[in-house]
Design a protein around this motif. Structure first.
Motif, PDB file in Angstrom:
ATOM      1  N   THR A 168       0.846  -1.196   0.000  1.00 23.71           N
ATOM      2  CA  THR A 168       0.000   0.000   0.000  1.00 23.71           C
ATOM      3  C   THR A 168       0.877   1.240   0.000  1.00 23.71           C
ATOM      4  O   THR A 168       2.040   1.217   0.442  1.00 23.71           O
ATOM      5  CB  THR A 168      -0.930   0.062   1.231  1.00 23.71           C
ATOM      6  OG1 THR A 168      -0.129   0.112   2.420  1.00 23.71           O
ATOM      7  CG2 THR A 168      -1.863  -1.139   1.280  1.00 23.71           C
ATOM      8  N   VAL A 169       0.309   2.347  -0.469  1.00 20.16           N
ATOM      9  CA  VAL A 169       0.960   3.655  -0.438  1.00 20.16           C
ATOM     10  C   VAL A 169      -0.030   4.657   0.136  1.00 20.16           C
ATOM     11  O   VAL A 169      -1.157   4.772  -0.361  1.00 20.16           O
ATOM     12  CB  VAL A 169       1.411   4.098  -1.846  1.00 20.16           C
ATOM     13  CG1 VAL A 169       1.828   5.561  -1.843  1.00 20.16           C
ATOM     14  CG2 VAL A 169       2.552   3.234  -2.355  1.00 20.16           C
ATOM     15  N   ASP A 170       0.383   5.370   1.190  1.00 18.21           N
ATOM     16  CA  ASP A 170      -0.461   6.397   1.802  1.00 18.21           C
ATOM     17  C   ASP A 170       0.289   7.716   1.807  1.00 18.21           C
ATOM     18  O   ASP A 170       1.425   7.792   2.315  1.00 18.21           O
ATOM     19  CB  ASP A 170      -0.824   6.026   3.242  1.00 18.21           C
ATOM     20  CG  ASP A 170      -1.670   4.765   3.318  1.00 18.21           C
ATOM     21  OD1 ASP A 170      -2.682   4.695   2.606  1.00 18.21           O
ATOM     22  OD2 ASP A 170      -1.301   3.856   4.093  1.00 18.21           O
ATOM     23  N   ARG A 171      -0.326   8.746   1.264  1.00 19.86           N
ATOM     24  CA  ARG A 171       0.264  10.081   1.316  1.00 19.86           C
ATOM     25  C   ARG A 171      -0.081  10.704   2.662  1.00 19.86           C
ATOM     26  O   ARG A 171      -1.246  10.837   3.019  1.00 19.86           O
ATOM     27  CB  ARG A 171      -0.256  10.958   0.181  1.00 19.86           C
ATOM     28  CG  ARG A 171       0.469  12.293   0.056  1.00 19.86           C
ATOM     29  CD  ARG A 171      -0.026  13.089  -1.143  1.00 19.86           C
ATOM     30  NE  ARG A 171       0.797  14.268  -1.345  1.00 19.86           N
ATOM     31  CZ  ARG A 171       0.630  15.438  -0.702  1.00 19.86           C
ATOM     32  NH1 ARG A 171      -0.344  15.543   0.191  1.00 19.86           N
ATOM     33  NH2 ARG A 171       1.414  16.469  -0.941  1.00 19.86           N
ATOM     34  N   LEU A 172       0.949  11.064   3.426  1.00 16.62           N
ATOM     35  CA  LEU A 172       0.734  11.604   4.761  1.00 16.62           C
ATOM     36  C   LEU A 172       0.368  13.075   4.686  1.00 16.62           C
ATOM     37  O   LEU A 172       0.835  13.813   3.814  1.00 16.62           O
ATOM     38  CB  LEU A 172       1.992  11.402   5.615  1.00 16.62           C
ATOM     39  CG  LEU A 172       2.491   9.956   5.720  1.00 16.62           C
ATOM     40  CD1 LEU A 172       3.668   9.869   6.681  1.00 16.62           C
ATOM     41  CD2 LEU A 172       1.374   9.009   6.157  1.00 16.62           C
ATOM     42  N   GLY A 198       6.030  15.875  -0.986  1.00 18.99           N
ATOM     43  CA  GLY A 198       5.120  14.793  -0.670  1.00 18.99           C
ATOM     44  C   GLY A 198       5.810  13.788   0.233  1.00 18.99           C
ATOM     45  O   GLY A 198       6.990  13.458   0.037  1.00 18.99           O
ATOM     46  N   VAL A 199       5.093  13.306   1.239  1.00 19.04           N
ATOM     47  CA  VAL A 199       5.625  12.303   2.167  1.00 19.04           C
ATOM     48  C   VAL A 199       4.690  11.097   2.107  1.00 19.04           C
ATOM     49  O   VAL A 199       3.503  11.214   2.422  1.00 19.04           O
ATOM     50  CB  VAL A 199       5.715  12.855   3.598  1.00 19.04           C
ATOM     51  CG1 VAL A 199       6.289  11.797   4.535  1.00 19.04           C
ATOM     52  CG2 VAL A 199       6.563  14.123   3.640  1.00 19.04           C
ATOM     53  N   TYR A 200       5.239   9.946   1.689  1.00 18.13           N
ATOM     54  CA  TYR A 200       4.442   8.746   1.468  1.00 18.13           C
ATOM     55  C   TYR A 200       4.943   7.615   2.358  1.00 18.13           C
ATOM     56  O   TYR A 200       6.147   7.341   2.395  1.00 18.13           O
ATOM     57  CB  TYR A 200       4.536   8.304   0.006  1.00 18.13           C
ATOM     58  CG  TYR A 200       3.957   9.301  -0.974  1.00 18.13           C
ATOM     59  CD1 TYR A 200       2.640   9.173  -1.419  1.00 18.13           C
ATOM     60  CD2 TYR A 200       4.721  10.354  -1.466  1.00 18.13           C
ATOM     61  CE1 TYR A 200       2.100  10.078  -2.320  1.00 18.13           C
ATOM     62  CE2 TYR A 200       4.196  11.272  -2.361  1.00 18.13           C
ATOM     63  CZ  TYR A 200       2.885  11.124  -2.792  1.00 18.13           C
ATOM     64  OH  TYR A 200       2.347  12.026  -3.686  1.00 18.13           O
ATOM     65  N   ARG A 207       4.021   0.580   2.557  1.00 24.18           N
ATOM     66  CA  ARG A 207       4.044  -0.688   3.295  1.00 24.18           C
ATOM     67  C   ARG A 207       4.464  -1.799   2.339  1.00 24.18           C
ATOM     68  O   ARG A 207       4.044  -1.826   1.173  1.00 24.18           O
ATOM     69  CB  ARG A 207       2.685  -0.961   3.921  1.00 24.18           C
ATOM     70  CG  ARG A 207       2.280   0.131   4.898  1.00 24.18           C
ATOM     71  CD  ARG A 207       1.098  -0.250   5.764  1.00 24.18           C
ATOM     72  NE  ARG A 207       0.674   0.871   6.587  1.00 24.18           N
ATOM     73  CZ  ARG A 207       1.225   1.245   7.732  1.00 24.18           C
ATOM     74  NH1 ARG A 207       2.262   0.557   8.210  1.00 24.18           N
ATOM     75  NH2 ARG A 207       0.777   2.286   8.410  1.00 24.18           N
ATOM     76  N   LEU A 208       5.278  -2.731   2.866  1.00 22.79           N
ATOM     77  CA  LEU A 208       5.987  -3.685   2.017  1.00 22.79           C
ATOM     78  C   LEU A 208       5.693  -5.123   2.410  1.00 22.79           C
ATOM     79  O   LEU A 208       5.352  -5.426   3.547  1.00 22.79           O
ATOM     80  CB  LEU A 208       7.494  -3.433   2.114  1.00 22.79           C
ATOM     81  CG  LEU A 208       7.972  -2.012   1.816  1.00 22.79           C
ATOM     82  CD1 LEU A 208       9.434  -1.864   2.174  1.00 22.79           C
ATOM     83  CD2 LEU A 208       7.726  -1.657   0.353  1.00 22.79           C
ATOM     84  N   VAL A 228       8.615   1.855   4.508  1.00 28.14           N
ATOM     85  CA  VAL A 228       9.582   2.939   4.332  1.00 28.14           C
ATOM     86  C   VAL A 228       8.799   4.225   4.069  1.00 28.14           C
ATOM     87  O   VAL A 228       7.594   4.202   3.805  1.00 28.14           O
ATOM     88  CB  VAL A 228      10.557   2.684   3.164  1.00 28.14           C
ATOM     89  CG1 VAL A 228      11.483   1.526   3.469  1.00 28.14           C
ATOM     90  CG2 VAL A 228       9.805   2.473   1.854  1.00 28.14           C
ATOM     91  N   ILE A 229       9.503   5.326   4.154  1.00 28.32           N
ATOM     92  CA  ILE A 229       8.955   6.626   3.785  1.00 28.32           C
ATOM     93  C   ILE A 229       9.622   7.069   2.492  1.00 28.32           C
ATOM     94  O   ILE A 229      10.837   6.923   2.332  1.00 28.32           O
ATOM     95  CB  ILE A 229       9.202   7.665   4.897  1.00 28.32           C
ATOM     96  CG1 ILE A 229       8.447   7.288   6.173  1.00 28.32           C
ATOM     97  CG2 ILE A 229       8.806   9.059   4.425  1.00 28.32           C
ATOM     98  CD1 ILE A 229       6.942   7.340   6.071  1.00 28.32           C
ATOM     99  N   VAL A 230       8.827   7.593   1.578  1.00 29.99           N
ATOM    100  CA  VAL A 230       9.360   8.172   0.351  1.00 29.99           C
ATOM    101  C   VAL A 230       9.073   9.664   0.365  1.00 29.99           C
ATOM    102  O   VAL A 230       7.932  10.092   0.567  1.00 29.99           O
ATOM    103  CB  VAL A 230       8.736   7.520  -0.901  1.00 29.99           C
ATOM    104  CG1 VAL A 230       9.238   8.234  -2.161  1.00 29.99           C
ATOM    105  CG2 VAL A 230       9.069   6.036  -0.960  1.00 29.99           C
ATOM    106  N   TYR A 231      10.120  10.468   0.169  1.00 27.69           N
ATOM    107  CA  TYR A 231       9.980  11.905  -0.003  1.00 27.69           C
ATOM    108  C   TYR A 231      10.010  12.199  -1.495  1.00 27.69           C
ATOM    109  O   TYR A 231      10.915  11.752  -2.207  1.00 27.69           O
ATOM    110  CB  TYR A 231      11.135  12.660   0.652  1.00 27.69           C
ATOM    111  CG  TYR A 231      11.211  12.575   2.152  1.00 27.69           C
ATOM    112  CD1 TYR A 231      10.064  12.474   2.944  1.00 27.69           C
ATOM    113  CD2 TYR A 231      12.449  12.617   2.795  1.00 27.69           C
ATOM    114  CE1 TYR A 231      10.150  12.407   4.324  1.00 27.69           C
ATOM    115  CE2 TYR A 231      12.538  12.560   4.182  1.00 27.69           C
ATOM    116  CZ  TYR A 231      11.391  12.452   4.935  1.00 27.69           C
ATOM    117  OH  TYR A 231      11.482  12.389   6.309  1.00 27.69           O
ATOM    118  N   SER A 232       9.045  12.977  -1.948  1.00 31.18           N
ATOM    119  CA  SER A 232       9.001  13.409  -3.341  1.00 31.18           C
ATOM    120  C   SER A 232       8.960  14.925  -3.390  1.00 31.18           C
ATOM    121  O   SER A 232       8.051  15.543  -2.814  1.00 31.18           O
ATOM    122  CB  SER A 232       7.763  12.834  -4.046  1.00 31.18           C
ATOM    123  OG  SER A 232       7.538  13.495  -5.278  1.00 31.18           O
TER     124      SER A 232
END
Length: 332
Positions: free
Chosen positions: A26-30, A37-39, A42-43, A51-55
């Motif tokens: 899953t991917v959730d935008r916080l 963007g901070v996502y 879940r893996l 993990v967190i992804v910064y865009s």
């Protein structure tokens, strides 16, 4: 219509970071970010649960029409992978806990923007922990005070954002206090255009800013400050250690600027963070300047399409009242 990242957009960069065997579930935008963007991703298929992804994609930046910035101005918008990595390196060298970086990429070959895959610190924010586990929060707050003591004691002879100083960028000839005054006068002008109460008190606020600035003596050494360190910008890891986030604006500056923000955001818990030797005149001046910044900034953000409008309006309203309350009482 802004387009944010979906599973298919982030799956490749996360696999590159953690290995081909991992699977994005899953991917959730916080909520809350205004510049990036901070996502939370879940893996499956890996020992790392998330993990967190910064865009730093353009669609993630809600600030409208930024003016041309002086490259030596530490308050110029700090966004992108370069300031994030420079801040991460600087804090890590000092022993300040920051999220671990799994992958950082500004090539735009994997993803159409600067992007970083970082550790998901599982303990939540210090702000939330104050409510759910006060004893654990108190321990983390004490550790945060120690971290800030190290940061603020790490001195530089020039002020500015660490990423610019690291690249031997321009050094300002303007003093910290003059930089804050110029910024506060611009904030006052912007706020007055949007709020009649600020407009009505504009001359008094302008005079008060200049009066407070004139009381401040020059300084030639500056501490390392986060710049926007509230309890929502501190995570707590599984060991109870505070972890600093939203670090792109890390800079050398007067530590009183940091302490004013800490006082506003930590409120009754601020005494755990206070330190001896702060300049009371700087604190008085920077408090009024900070209040005006927290009026003008949110109102400027509301000129665009930032989604959490009531929250930003509330910040502007509260700080409008507090800024006006800092004016001296008129004599009858």
């Amino acid at each position: 219509m802004r387009q944010f990242a979906e599973i298919e957009d982030l799956a490749g960069i996360v696999r590159d970071a953690l290995g081909a065997g991992c699977r994005v579930v899953t991917v959730d935008r916080l909520r809350g970010g205004s510049k990036k963007g901070v996502y939370r991703v879940r893996l499956g298929g890996t020992s790392t649960a998330s993990v967190i992804v910064y865009s730093w994609a353009e669609a993630e930046n809600f600030w409208p029409g930024a003016r041309e910035a002086d490259p030596a101005d530490p308050f110029a918008p700090a966004s992108g992978l370069a300031p994030f990595l420079a801040a991460q390196r600087s804090l890590d060298r000092l022993g300040a806990r920051v999220p671990r970086v799994h992958l950082a990429d500004d090539s735009r070959s994997r993803y159409p923007a600067d992007v970083a895959v970082v550790e998901d610190v599982s303990g939540g924010t210090l702000e939330a922990l104050f409510e759910t586990d006060p004893a654990r929060a108190a321990k983390a707050l004490g550790d945060l005070a120690e971290t800030l003591e190290v940061m603020h004691g790490h001195q530089g002879q020039h002020y500015g954002r660490v990423d610019l100083l690291e690249r031997n960028g321009p050094v300002s000839e303007v003093s910290c206090e003059r930089r804050v005054l110029d910024r506060a006068l611009r904030d006052l002008e912007e706020a007055a255009r949007r709020d009649g109460r600020i407009a009505a008190a504009g001359a008094a606020l302008r005079d008060r800013l200049r009066e407070l600035a004139e009381r401040v003596s020059p300084r030639t050494e500056y501490g390392l400050v986060h710049g926007e360190l509230g309890p929502d910008h501190v995570l707590v890891d599984a060991d109870g250690q505070p972890v600093l986030i939203d670090i792109e604006g890390l800079m050398y500056f007067d530590v009183e600027w940091e302490h004013v923000f800490l006082q506003l955001r930590f409120g009754e818990r601020y005494p755990a963070l206070v330190r001896p030797g702060l300049d009371p005149r700087r604190l008085d001046f920077y408090m009024l300047a900070m209040r005006l910044s927290l009026v003008a900034g949110p109102l400027r953000l509301l000129d665009g399409d930032f989604p959490d409008r009531a929250f930003m309006q509330g910040i502007a309203e509260h700080n409008t009242k507090e800024a006006l309350a800092l004016l001296p009482l008129r004599q009858p």
